[in-house]
Design a protein around this motif. Structure first.
Motif, PDB file in Angstrom:
ATOM      1  N   ALA A 737       0.778  -1.338  -0.058  1.00  0.00           N
ATOM      2  CA  ALA A 737      -0.108  -0.049   0.126  1.00  0.00           C
ATOM      3  C   ALA A 737       0.633   1.247   0.011  1.00  0.00           C
ATOM      4  O   ALA A 737       0.617   1.993  -0.584  1.00  0.00           O
ATOM      5  N   ARG A 738       2.230   1.329   0.768  1.00  0.00           N
ATOM      6  CA  ARG A 738       2.991   2.253   0.942  1.00  0.00           C
ATOM      7  C   ARG A 738       3.578   2.419  -0.631  1.00  0.00           C
ATOM      8  O   ARG A 738       3.632   3.829  -1.050  1.00  0.00           O
ATOM      9  N   THR A 739       3.944   1.550  -1.276  1.00  0.00           N
ATOM     10  CA  THR A 739       4.645   1.537  -2.607  1.00  0.00           C
ATOM     11  C   THR A 739       3.732   2.333  -3.472  1.00  0.00           C
ATOM     12  O   THR A 739       4.151   3.390  -4.315  1.00  0.00           O
ATOM     13  N   PHE A 800       9.329  -0.661   0.755  1.00  0.00           N
ATOM     14  CA  PHE A 800       8.358  -1.021  -0.167  1.00  0.00           C
ATOM     15  C   PHE A 800       8.481  -2.479  -0.509  1.00  0.00           C
ATOM     16  O   PHE A 800       9.304  -3.082  -0.160  1.00  0.00           O
ATOM     17  N   SER A 801       7.607  -2.993  -1.383  1.00  0.00           N
ATOM     18  CA  SER A 801       7.403  -4.330  -2.019  1.00  0.00           C
ATOM     19  C   SER A 801       7.134  -4.351  -3.226  1.00  0.00           C
ATOM     20  O   SER A 801       6.673  -3.367  -3.897  1.00  0.00           O
ATOM     21  N   ALA A 802       7.505  -5.417  -3.876  1.00  0.00           N
ATOM     22  CA  ALA A 802       7.140  -5.597  -5.226  1.00  0.00           C
ATOM     23  C   ALA A 802       5.406  -5.496  -5.319  1.00  0.00           C
ATOM     24  O   ALA A 802       4.737  -6.235  -4.329  1.00  0.00           O
ATOM     25  N   VAL A 803       5.193  -4.940  -6.393  1.00  0.00           N
ATOM     26  CA  VAL A 803       3.441  -4.920  -6.555  1.00  0.00           C
ATOM     27  C   VAL A 803       3.079  -5.481  -7.815  1.00  0.00           C
ATOM     28  O   VAL A 803       3.829  -5.547  -8.848  1.00  0.00           O
ATOM     29  N   ASP A 804       1.812  -5.715  -7.932  1.00  0.00           N
ATOM     30  CA  ASP A 804       1.152  -6.329  -9.135  1.00  0.00           C
ATOM     31  C   ASP A 804       1.410  -5.311 -10.085  1.00  0.00           C
ATOM     32  O   ASP A 804       1.011  -3.952  -9.770  1.00  0.00           O
ATOM     33  N   ARG A 805       1.518  -5.812 -11.384  1.00  0.00           N
ATOM     34  CA  ARG A 805       1.689  -4.714 -12.505  1.00  0.00           C
ATOM     35  C   ARG A 805       0.334  -4.027 -12.509  1.00  0.00           C
ATOM     36  O   ARG A 805       0.412  -2.911 -12.819  1.00  0.00           O
ATOM     37  N   HIS A 806      -0.815  -4.669 -12.523  1.00  0.00           N
ATOM     38  CA  HIS A 806      -2.298  -3.996 -12.706  1.00  0.00           C
ATOM     39  C   HIS A 806      -2.187  -2.956 -11.612  1.00  0.00           C
ATOM     40  O   HIS A 806      -2.780  -1.947 -11.771  1.00  0.00           O
TER      41      HIS A 806
END
Length: 840
Positions: A737-739, A800-806
């Motif tokens: 969410a922060r990302t 941060f963390s890796a996030v879904d492209r969508h």
């Protein structure tokens, strides 16, 4: 002035300059990089970063601490680059504004910077000069010096040439004093710290300039934001510790909030904008002696400008001669011309200075040299007495002792004044004035010439005591500068009234005013002004654009009358007597080519090429600088609102903090160069010279700007908050969410840069308007964001963390969607402003 010495050679002067140094007063040492670093270390934002880093170390989070320390050095580097750039600009302007000195070098007169005068130099002093160094008078021509800067006494001191023995105070001049009358030659024997004023230089250094209204406003804004930030941050620390029982994280939250609220950019951008603004104005041939005047440029409602040399080209040529009651002689050529006409020019030359500075007198000398049959006629003549131009008689007279011991008197001046001094009958004066009017309607400046013989001293107290004989008239032409008419029209469009001031005959003034595009139906003369009480003058000047037969002393009364009417006045001048008016005007503008040092020091702007169009360019730049400064301030406040909001809202809603100090510092890396580069280099709005002048008491950041910034910032806050809290509501991990929220914040901030470049143009129009700095900042911002999102090490440092492209695509779209809100706010404000303008 007769030069009795060849002076130093260029090689001798260069060697003495190398040995003795520059002719400068003891000065404060330049700020080094080390001094700038010390100043940065004392900044509140720096202290907050150090404090946050220390807390991370206590918490055992070494990576965050090292990242903050890295940002500290980046911030310091950016600040040092900006400060050094500003310092270099200010040093360049200081060199330009240093007083000039006229010296004899290699047997010729040369105008050099005052700081390059050396011991042994021969100074050539003229009326209105500031003395560049201490020295002994070796030649004096009615030399009167104002030494009040040293002695405190306002009475002028007469100076005489020194004899063979030691020179006393009457035979010496001192650096910093002013030539009020006459001229002379001085042998320099002390420079810099060795001069009389150099010995008290340290006390002069202690004097500090008053802050300008804009500086006071910025200081007040910073203080208010700082107090607000400190109070809210302290409250956050207490509440965090009270409800969550974690003092260290509470302190970290307080520091984060303080960083998000503290607008440390305000003072930086003011300094950068003013310094670079002065540099930009100097490129348009206008030197800014006091940067505070840039604030007033956009408020000017009246430009009072001299005709000769400012509206005209200052290339006077003799076009017509009227000898006695005879016909007008024009286009004279050949080696000679009729005796009566030659006599008119001869006495016009005799009533002028021997080495004239005034263009009109130069034209007399040039014409006489070209057309006279006997150029050596006055060999052995010496000037023994002078009568200056006075308010009572607009004429000047020179008394010469001829080679055979007789005394010849030469007078020139306003034709009506000279005719009156000749005691001509009314019918003859009427004929002369008809001739004057015929020449004046051709745009000529018309001068009356007379002569007399005098038995011997004593001389009568006034020129009217001489037995003057009328000789004739001389008509001189000085063409209008080519760009003046369009510049005057631009001033009228901008709501600035142009008032032409001249010592010329009223009909001449009217003709030139018509050529320049000025309303010329009414002309006010100096005599008209003298006949009016102050109240009547204030009412009369409201509808007058042309002032003729004006003396320099009358300019001050004109300035005061305009100021009493609420006008913001810019006034030009070049002589000693112009100084009070230049000082009294909101914007005093002295002439760089023909102006005296007295006028330059009383002014806030120096017109380096004496061209009226340069004043208009300066006014346009002043408006642009102020406009861009307001845009930068609006952007700063707008971009800080979502940062502060996303620090407070998680505390209120009981969620984990969205942003930490490392995130805020990242955004600061965008804000600082944006304000100092993008907005400073932004070109002027197309309608900048169609707007009415800004009120001199209008605030830079008033309710209108505050509301605009708050609405823009609130829209971006809504998008960031919706992304963050929406993600948490959908059980998204805090890091993810922060990302996404940070992505929205950065992209929205980047869009805010472009949107705030103009309130008139849309985002898509602004993309096509050149601003190279914008693309560097946007490119760097997006590259840094991609690195933070994609490099695992950086993701870990930023939590941060890796996030879904969508999900990331939605965050990017949300950031760009803020553009719609920015454009809507701009449209509403633009429509409201137009309605207010139409109503006004």
């Amino acid at each position: 002035m007769k030069d009795t010495t060849p002076g130093l050679t260029a090689a001798q002067a260069a060697e003495r300059l190398r040995l003795d140094g520059y002719n400068e007063l003891p000065a404060k040492s330049r700020r080094t990089v080390f001094h700038i670093v010390l100043e940065v270390v004392r900044e509140p934002m720096f202290m907050l970063l150090i404090g946050a880093g220390a807390i991370y170390l206590v918490l055992g989070d070494r990576s965050d601490a090292l990242m903050l320390l890295g940002f500290v050095f980046i911030t310091m580097g950016i600040t040092i680059v900006q400060e050094r750039r500003t310092e270099r600009v200010l040093e360049t302007l200081k060199d330009l504004s240093s007083p000039r000195a006229l010296v004899l070098r290699d047997g010729r007169q040369a105008r050099i910077p005052g700081r390059e005068v050396v011991t042994g130099d021969t100074l050539v002093l003229e009326e209105g000069d500031r003395v560049a160094a201490d020295g002994v008078v070796i030649e004096s021509h009615d030399l009167l010096i104002d030494e009040s800067l040293l002695t405190g006494e306002s009475v002028p001191v007469a100076k005489e040439a020194a004899g063979e023995g030691d020179a006393g105070p009457e035979q010496r001049v001192y650096s910093g004093s002013m030539v009020l009358q006459g001229g002379g030659l001085v042998r320099v024997d002390a420079i810099g710290g060795a001069t009389a004023i150099g010995k008290i230089g340290r006390s002069l250094q202690a004097q500090t300039a008053e802050p300008s209204p804009l500086q006071r406003e910025i200081r007040t804004l910073v203080q208010r934001f700082a107090l607000l930030g400190a109070a809210v941050s302290l409250l956050v620390v207490v509440l965090f510790a009270w409800f969550r029982g974690d003092w260290l994280n509470g302190l970290l939250a307080g520091i984060t909030l303080a960083m998000s609220i503290l607008p440390e950019e305000f003072t930086v951008i003011l300094t950068v904008f003013m310094a670079l603004g002065a540099w930009r104005i100097s490129r348009n041939h206008v030197l800014t002696r006091r940067t505070a005047v840039i604030e007033a440029l956009g408020s000017a409602t009246v430009l009072c400008v001299d005709k000769t040399g400012t509206l005209t080209e200052n290339r006077m040529t003799v076009k017509s001669v009227v000898a006695g009651a005879g016909p007008v002689l024009a286009g004279l050529e050949g080696n000679g011309f009729p005796g009566p006409a030659e006599e008119v020019i001869e006495y016009a030359v005799l009533s002028s200075e021997s080495n004239p500075f005034d263009p009109m007198e130069q034209a007399f000398h040039r014409f006489h040299a070209e057309c006279s049959a006997g150029p050596g006629k006055h060999a052995g003549w010496s000037l023994v007495h002078e009568y200056p131009l006075t308010k009572q008689l607009l004429a000047m007279t020179h008394v010469w002792r001829t080679a055979d011991g007789a005394y010849a008197v030469a007078t020139k001046g306003a034709p009506e004044a000279v005719a009156r001094a000749c005691r001509l009958p009314a019918s003859r004066v009427g004929d002369i004035l008809q001739q004057v009017e015929a020449l004046a309607r051709q745009g000529m400046r018309v001068i009356g010439v007379a002569r007399a013989r005098h038995a011997a001293p004593p001389w009568p107290p006034g020129q009217d005591g001489l037995d003057l004989e009328w000789l004739g008239l001389v008509g001189l032409a000085d063409p209008l500068r080519p760009q003046v008419r369009s510049a005057v029209a631009e001033c009228h469009q901008a709501g600035m009234r142009v008032m032409m001031i001249t010592g010329d005959y009223p009909v001449t003034a009217q003709t030139i005013a018509q050529e320049a595009g000025l309303p010329s139906e009414r002309v006010m003369t100096g005599a008209d002004m003298d006949a009016m009480p102050d109240d009547a003058l204030r009412a009369a000047v409201q509808g007058v654009h042309v002032f003729a037969r004006i003396l320099p002393e009358q300019k001050l009364r004109l300035v005061n009358a305009l100021k009493s009417n609420g006008e913001v006045v810019a006034m030009t001048g070049d002589g000693v007597n112009d100084a009070p008016a230049l000082k009294a005007a909101h914007i005093g503008i002295s002439m760089g080519e023909r102006g005296t040092d007295v006028a330059r020091e009383a002014s806030s702007l120096v017109l380096l090429n004496d061209d009226f169009t340069s004043i208009v360019h300066a006014a346009r730049l002043g408006r642009r600088i102020y406009d861009n400064l307001r845009k930068a301030m609006t952007y700063i406040v707008a971009v800080h609102i979502p940062i502060a909001g996303m620090t407070i809202l998680p505390l209120v809603l009981g969620t984990p903090l969205a942003f930490a100090p490392v995130h805020i510092v990242f955004i600061e890396m965008i804000i600082n160069p944006t304000c100092a580069i993008v907005f400073e280099t932004e070109g002027a709005e197309r309608d900048i010279m169609q707007r009415p002048p800004r009120g001199i008491h209008d605030r830079l950041f008033g309710p209108h700007s505050i509301l605009l910034a708050v609405l823009q910032g609130a829209g971006l806050l809504a998008a960031v908050a919706a992304t963050y809290f929406g993600g948490l509501r959908d059980a998204m991990p805090v890091e993810e969410a922060r990302t996404l929220a940070f992505t929205v914040q950065v992209i929205g901030s980047a869009c805010l840069i472009v949107a705030n470049r103009s309130l008139v143009h849309s985002f898509f129009t602004l993309i096509g308007i050149p601003n190279r700095a914008q693309w560097w900042i946007l490119g760097g911002t997006f590259a840094a964001l991609m690195a933070v999102l994609s490099v695992p090490f950086l993701r870990e440092v930023f939590h941060f963390s890796a996030v879904d492209r969508h999900a990331l695509a939605w965050a990017v779209l949300s950031g760009f969607a803020c553009l719609g809100w920015f454009e809507l706010v701009k449209f509403v404000f633009k429509t409201r402003t137009r309605r207010q303008g139409a109503a006004g």
